[in-house]
Design an enzyme around this catalytic site. Sequence first.
Site, mmCIF file in Angstrom:
data_model
loop_
_atom_site.group_PDB
_atom_site.id
_atom_site.type_symbol
_atom_site.label_atom_id
_atom_site.label_comp_id
_atom_site.label_asym_id
_atom_site.label_seq_id
_atom_site.Cartn_x
_atom_site.Cartn_y
_atom_site.Cartn_z
ATOM 1 N N GLU A 176 -8.420 -33.905 -22.375
ATOM 2 C CA GLU A 176 -8.535 -33.183 -20.917
ATOM 3 C C GLU A 176 -10.159 -33.423 -20.107
ATOM 4 O OE1 GLU A 176 -7.380 -30.690 -19.882
ATOM 5 O OE2 GLU A 176 -6.159 -30.103 -22.192
ATOM 6 N N GLY A 177 -9.564 -35.252 -19.431
ATOM 7 C CA GLY A 177 -10.701 -35.100 -18.808
ATOM 8 C C GLY A 177 -11.229 -36.928 -19.463
#
Lengths: 602, 602
Positions: free
Chosen positions: A451-452
Site C-alpha cells: 500500500e505504498g
Amino acid sequence: MPRPPVKDIAFTLRQIAGLDAAMEEGLFPDLEPDLVEAVLEEAAKFASERMEPMDVVGDRQGARFDDGAVTMPEGWRELYRDWTAGGWNAIAGPAEFGGQELGTALAAAVSEMWNHASMPFALGPLLTIGAVEALDKHGSDELKQTYLAKLVSGEWMGTMNLTEPQAGSDLAALRSRAERRDDGSYRVFGQKIYITYGEHDLTDNIVHLVLARLPDAPAGVKGISLFLVPKFLPDEEGNPGKRNDVVCHSIEHKLGIHASPTCTMLFGEGTVDGEEPGAIGYLVGEENRGLACMFTMMNNARLMVGMEGVGLADAAYDRALAYARDRQQGRATRLAPDAEKSGAMSPIVAHPDIARTLLTMKSLTDASRAIAFSCAIAIDRARAYGKSDPDKAKAWQERANLLTPVAKAFSTDAACDVASMGIQVHGGMGFVEETGAARLLRNARITPIYEGTNGIQGIDLVARKIGQSGGETAAALFAEFDETLAELSRRNTPEFGETGRCLEAALADLRAATDYLLECLKHGETDTALAGATPYLKLFGLTAGGVWLAKGALAGDHAERVALCRFFAENLVPETAGLKQTVVRGAASLSAAHDLLLAGAA
Amino acid sequence: MPRPPVKDIAFTLRQIAGLDAAMEEGLFPDLEPDLVEAVLEEAAKFASERMEPMDVVGDRQGARFDDGAVTMPEGWRELYRDWTAGGWNAIAGPAEFGGQELGTALAAAVSEMWNHASMPFALGPLLTIGAVEALDKHGSDELKQTYLAKLVSGEWMGTMNLTEPQAGSDLAALRSRAERRDDGSYRVFGQKIYITYGEHDLTDNIVHLVLARLPDAPAGVKGISLFLVPKFLPDEEGNPGKRNDVVCHSIEHKLGIHASPTCTMLFGEGTVDGEEPGAIGYLVGEENRGLACMFTMMNNARLMVGMEGVGLADAAYDRALAYARDRQQGRATRLAPDAEKSGAMSPIVAHPDIARTLLTMKSLTDASRAIAFSCAIAIDRARAYGKSDPDKAKAWQERANLLTPVAKAFSTDAACDVASMGIQVHGGMGFVEETGAARLLRNARITPIYEGTNGIQGIDLVARKIGQSGGETAAALFAEFDETLAELSRRNTPEFGETGRCLEAALADLRAATDYLLECLKHGETDTALAGATPYLKLFGLTAGGVWLAKGALAGDHAERVALCRFFAENLVPETAGLKQTVVRGAASLSAAHDLLLAGAA
C-alpha cells in the site's frame, strides 16, 4: 486466547481521537457510547475466541496453490462464514446496500482487534472494503446494484490489481491494456503481481478491480482506467455464472502472512474454452481517471494497513508481557531488596532493561493507535460535514490526508520494531517458531512495504500533505497540540515529570522541520526536501503520538496513563532533536555520499 | 556470487583498528601486510565461490532430525571438508597443535567473510574455536594432547553446553550434575537446550564442553564446573571409539539459521547398551571454577557473534545496492534533470530516500566493523604484551573487555536493522523468500539473543566494564577519540561538513553519560544505572563508530570515506543527544511506569 486491549482501544477512540466529542456534536446520529462499547466487546470476543486460534493454523498450512486454485487453511472457510454472518464485514458499508454505516473510526477500532488475532485473515476483508468504497463513490448504478450488496456483506470478496513486474511504486509504467466493446463492456489483458487474496476458496466469487490502459490513452498516470473484472460473471439472478478469463498463475513463497495468498493474476490469456481471449471488465468511473478511483481505495487501505501495524504491535506486547511476568531469571532488587542474598529468582519483568523494552513496546503501540484513530475520526468528520459545511469538510479531509501517511508508516514501522522487541523479551524462545513471537515479526514485515512503501508515505507527507492549504492544515494541527501542551502546563503535577518540557521541545522541532521543508519546496529544492522525508515522518509521529498520549493522560486522570505518557515523552520523544537536525542539515551530506552509490548505476 | 568487501575489511583492519601500527611495533612477528592481503583475498574467494551458493540450500533443506541423528543439508559435508582442508579452522589456533596463530584480528576479518557468505555455516566453527581457547587455557596436558589438534584442524567440532530450561541468562540456576569417579573422570547428567551444532554429520566426533554441578558444590555460580564430554570416547590411537551417553533429543524449528542444528542434549540417560547411565566427562580447569573457563570461550564468542552481525549486514547491503542499481522505477531528477519530462525511468538508487536507506546501511555496517576489529586488535595486543609488559597487557585486556559488549550488541542490532532495511529497499520482492533478503533478517534475528542477550551486554558494559580501573579504561579510550577529533579539526576541509561538530557533541554526550552512570554505581543506585544500559550501549557504539570512521577518513584520504563518515556523523550520530538524555533522565520515568508492569507479576 489473548484478548485485544478493549479498554485502551475504547479510551483512545472516545477520549483521545475524540469520538465522544463528535457524538456530542451530533455528527454520528447512529452512534452512542453504549453501542460503541458493545461493538468493541463483541469484536474482542470473536477475535480472541474464534479468530486467534486459527492464526497459527494459517501460518503453518499456508494458502496452497494447485493448478490455478488456491485452498485456504483448514477452518478458514468456517471462520470467514461466521465472521461475515456476524455482520463484521458490513460495519462501515453504505446502508443502501446493507451496511451499518458505523463510520471509519469504529471500523478502525474493530480492525485493530482482527489484526491482533490474525492479521493474514483480516487482510482479505481490508481489500473488500476498499472495493466497496471505490464502487460506492465511482461506480455506475448498474455496477452498484450488481456487486455492492454482496461485497458489503462479504458474500463476495474484492481485490486491488495495481502492481505489474515493471510497475510497483511507479504506476505510470503499467502496461495492462483494455479494449472497448460495442456493448459498453471492455476486455482486459495483462499480468498483475502481488495480488492479495487474488484467488481463494473463501467465497463463491471474487471481484477484481484492475488498472489498465485504453489503446488511445495518454502516457503516464493520466492514461490509466479502472475496471471491475469478476472471477465469475453474474447471471441474471446475480449469482456466479460463466467463468471469466482471469486466472491465478501462481502464489508467492513469503517471509510471512502465509495464509494470505499473494497471487500472480493473468487477465485475457484465453483460459475460457470456446471464448475469445479477454477478461470481461466494466469501467469504474471515467476513462483515464482510474487513478483517482484507485486512490479512494488506497487511502482507506493505507489507514487500515496502519491498523494492521497497531494490532500486530498489541499482540506482540501482550505475548511479551505475559512471558516476562512468568519467566523467572536472575534476582531483581526491585521486587525483593534482599533477593541478591536470598537467591530467590524474580520474573524478568522486574529487571529494568526488560521493563524498558516492554514500556517502549506499549507506548509505541499506544501512540500509533492514537495517530491512526485521529486520522479515522478526521475521515468521519469530513464525511459528516459533507455538503452542509464545505469549509469544515475540506479542513477535516485535509487533516485526514495529512495524517494518513503518518498513520500508515509510523504504525507499521512501530509494528516491526515492537514485534522484534517481543522476540527479544522471549530470549531464545523468541527465535523458536512454536512460541509465536517470530510469526508476528514475519507478518509485520510486509506492512511497511505494501500500500505504498513507507518511503513513499514520507514523500507523500512532505511533497503533498504538509503544503495543503499553504501549510494551514499542518499549522492547525500543531495549534491543537499547543492547546494540549498548555493544558499540561496548567495541570502539571510531579507525576508528569518532564513530559511538558520534552513535548514542547519536540513540537518546536516539528515546526522548525516543517518550515524548513516548506521553504525548500517553495524554492524548488525538491531533492533536498525529500532527503529528509523519512526522518521527518518519524519526527511527526513521535510528536503527535506524544501529545496525544498526554491528551489521554489529562483526560483520563489514571496514574497508569500518566506514567506511560511520561515514559514515552522522556525516553522516546527526545529523538526528535536528532531527527530535526537530520531533516534540516542532513541533505548536504546525503547528496555528497549519494555519488558513491550512483557510481555503479550509470 | 556476491563477494565480501575485501577492500573495506583490509582498510578497517589495517588503518582504523591499527593492525599496521601493531605490525610496525613488532607485535605480530608472523604477520606482514602482503600476507594479510593474501589471506583476505583467499578467504573472499572461498566465501563467494564455495560457501555462498550453499547458504540457500542450507536454508531450504535445513538440518534434519531423525531418531537422535542430524543430517546436514546436501553439500555441506564437502563444503566443511574443503574449508578445513584449506586451513581456515586453524587460522588463530595455537601453533603447538597445528594452528597458524595469525591472531584474533585476522580471524575476525575472515570470519566476517564466512558470515557474509553463510552465517549458519560459520556458526559451527565459531563454537569449535571457543572450545579450543578454553582447552588451551584451562585444560590439562592430557586433554590437550587428546583433543586440541583435532579441534584446531576442525577434524572434530566443539560445542558449548550452558543453557537449561530454567537457566538461560541466569547460570546460577543450572541443575545439570556431575559425579566424581575413582579414575579421575566424572559422570555427567542433565538436560541442555539450545545447543548449537550439538549433533550433526559434518565430523566423526563432537566435543561437548558442559557446565554442571558437583554434589558438594556451593550454590549459585560459584558451584559450577566445566567438563569435556566427547560424543565418542577416543580409543588408544585417538580415534573415535566407544559411544558416550550423550544424545540429541530433538532440534528446534526456528525463524532462521535452519541449517544450524539447535539441539536439546541429554546427558546420562543410559543410552549406551550394557553401561550404567552417565556421560563420561573430564574436568576442564578446577572444580567449581567452570564459569571462569566458560568466560574464556564466551568472550571470544561474543566478539565473533559481533562478526556475524557485520557479515550479515555486509551481505544485506550488497544485495540491496545491487537491486537498487538495477530496479527502474520513477523519475529521479538527480540523474537526469529533465527526467520528469522525458518520462525515462531511473534506477531507484537515484531517489534520495533509497539513497538514505542504503547509506544508513553502509555506514552502520562500517561503524560496526571498526568497533569489532578494534576490539579484536586489543585482544591481540593484550596477548602480545603478555608477560613482557604486564601493565600494557592489562590495559589492552581491559580495552578488549570494554569493547566486547559493544562489539557484540551494536553489530547485531545493526545487522537486524540493516537486514530489515535491505528488505525494504527490495519492496515487495524483499518479502518473497526467493530473493534472499528475508533470509538475512531471519538469520540475523538470533544474533542479539544468543551469547548473552544484548540487554545482558548493556548490563555488562555498565555494571562491570566502564568501571574497570576506576574508570581509567574508558577515559583512555575517550582520550584517543579526542586525538582523532583534534586531527579532524586541524585537517578539516569543506568535504567533512559538520562531522567534527557532530562527533564532538557525541563524545561530550558519551562522557556525560559515563560519568553519570559511574556516579550512580558509586552510590549503589544500581537499578538507576541499569535502566539506562541499553541506550548507553547504543550511545557508546554510535560515538565510537563515528570517531573511527573519521579516523579512517583522515587516514585514507579517499573522497568516498569522507563522504560516508560525514553522512554517519550528520545523520545517525545526532541521536546521541536523545540517548544521553534517556540515560541521565529516563530512569525516574521508567521506574514510575515499571509498577504498571509489575501489577500482574506478583
